[in-house]
Design a protein around this motif. Sequence first.
Motif, short mmCIF file in Angstrom:
data_model
loop_
_atom_site.label_atom_id
_atom_site.label_comp_id
_atom_site.label_asym_id
_atom_site.label_seq_id
_atom_site.Cartn_x
_atom_site.Cartn_y
_atom_site.Cartn_z
N ASP A 1 -3.94 -0.87 -4.61
CA ASP A 1 -2.69 -0.90 -3.85
C ASP A 1 -2.50 -2.18 -3.04
N ALA A 2 -3.47 -3.08 -3.08
CA ALA A 2 -3.32 -4.35 -2.37
C ALA A 2 -4.13 -5.40 -3.14
N PRO A 3 -3.75 -6.68 -3.00
CA PRO A 3 -4.46 -7.72 -3.75
C PRO A 3 -5.95 -7.76 -3.46
N THR A 4 -6.33 -7.34 -2.26
CA THR A 4 -7.75 -7.37 -1.89
C THR A 4 -8.40 -6.00 -2.00
N PRO B 1 4.27 7.18 -10.58
CA PRO B 1 5.55 6.57 -10.95
C PRO B 1 6.08 5.65 -9.85
N ASP B 2 6.88 4.67 -10.29
CA ASP B 2 7.59 3.78 -9.38
C ASP B 2 6.67 3.25 -8.28
N THR B 3 5.52 2.76 -8.68
CA THR B 3 4.51 2.32 -7.72
C THR B 3 4.01 0.93 -8.12
N ARG B 4 3.87 0.08 -7.12
CA ARG B 4 3.35 -1.26 -7.37
C ARG B 4 1.82 -1.26 -7.32
N GLN C 1 0.41 -11.26 -8.46
CA GLN C 1 0.03 -10.59 -9.70
C GLN C 1 0.00 -9.08 -9.49
N PHE C 2 1.08 -8.45 -9.91
CA PHE C 2 1.20 -7.00 -9.75
C PHE C 2 2.09 -6.47 -10.87
N PHE C 3 1.97 -5.19 -11.08
CA PHE C 3 2.93 -4.52 -11.98
C PHE C 3 3.45 -3.28 -11.27
#
Length: 549
Positions: free
Chosen positions: A58-61, A85-88, A107-109
Amino acid sequence: MKHYLASFAVGLLLFGAAQPTSAAVLERGPYLQTPTSASMVLKWRTDTPTDSVVNFGDAPTNLTSTVSTPTLTTEHEITVTGLAPDTRYYYSVGSSAETLSGGNSGQFFTTAPVPGTTKPTRVWIIGDSGTANASAAAVRDAYKTSTGSTVTDLWLMLGDNAYPDGIDSQYQAAVFDIYPDLLRKIPLWPTLGNHDGHTADSATQAGPYYDIFTLPTNGEAGGLPSGTEAYFSFDYGNIHFVNLESYETDRSPGGAMMTWLANDLAANDKEWVIAFWHHPPYTKGSHNSDTEGRLIDMRQNALPILESHGVDLVLSGHSHSYERSHLIDGHYGHSSTLTGAMVLDNGGGRETGAGAYDKPVGGTNAGAVYAVAGSSGKVSGGSLDHPAMFASISSLGSMILEVNGNRLDAQFIDESGNVDDNFTIIKGDDTTPPIINKTEADDASSVTVTYSEKVDVTSAQNIANYAIDNGVTISAATLAADERTVTLDTSALTEGVEHTLTVNNVDDIAGNTIAANSQSQFTFVVIQTKDFQDGVAPTTAYAGTRDAY
Ligand SMILES: [Fe+2]
């Protein structure tokens, strides 16, 4: 063989030194494919074979979850499942030995929303983009500047994605080297153009196009299973997307693709239907839909099916221009056969003009907009005079589509960032209040107010709903036949004084009330006019010479 030897050698080095050494170079990606509400496909390429590891969180780190496969490969493909659903999700890719990319804020989807739910959705659309040159880069940069920090949910590529033949190295240059940062965060949905088709075979789903892209065959992302990556459908929130193959797949009415299309659309319950393929049903750009077989086939065979199932928007490329139709229905012949009855709304679909296109929810044959967006890599001219078109523009550019509930907004943005065209489609009940488009003083005792849409006659003609500053009074309000223009009879206006009109309680015809204290400025200006006529001398205060002709 060469790759395996290299990998073996590096492996020996790793063991010998007992220190992590960079064992592979990231040559391509990562890029995102086939998004669903619970999964995402991630692909990348390395120069040497390694295993495949995706870390996400849920976070880059905080990339605390891992999916991996042990198989050594240069063509990495990981499907991450079990997502919300609908989650980064932020992510990284690499091998068990090293991370090659990711763990940063870029960099995320984002997973798709639950099918059928409503989510504001932003789509970037490029066509014939595969030139790998400064023109493609300019279109990309104009889009990036325009969109800013707004997240784009989906990306459509309308074919001719890599010139001239769609081979792997051309895809590297035209796709992976041009859009690397966008590919890492926006799931890409391509369609096959004729140039891609030079080296791809749709019947066997072989060749670079089919190797590079991982597309659904079994309804993985919604829609009816098509059994082929050549054509398929998918859902995103309340949008049903249909991707057809117009180059080398059977386009005949009873063929497998058209049969699947009819069944797929019959089973669809999503509010919006957007279809895309390469060869445009209507164009007078660098191709002519009156004379070219694939274009005629798609118009005659696909459009009746799509329109009878309520298609809203059809996107194509092939002609290297931007062409955008009126809201039309039932036009399956040559351009000369377009009749007024087929044009359901010729106003342009702009709220700042004649108003958005209105369509009923679930309506069939209620009109669709056809757009050619084939100038994302080059422009190639043409007569650009197809009568179905509201706008025909010879500029580099791309489209941005926004769907929010019952509303669809589309823009064409050129390579300089100018919005050269826009339109809006609104489904079902109108929930948008009217706004004041403009206010003008016609003469010393009347002011014209133009609303963005039709307004309710009772509220529009109630003088208590209008106020003008500086002591100007209003004695009458009259709604014109267009139901959008109101003329106010006023006390005497003073020339050159700017006034503010304040409007309250005016409703549109669906009952939406204008925002409280909506204001618009106007100034009464006396325009001096004088008729000059050959042979007749001006009579007053004229110092010039007489017209000698
Ligand atoms: Fe093409």
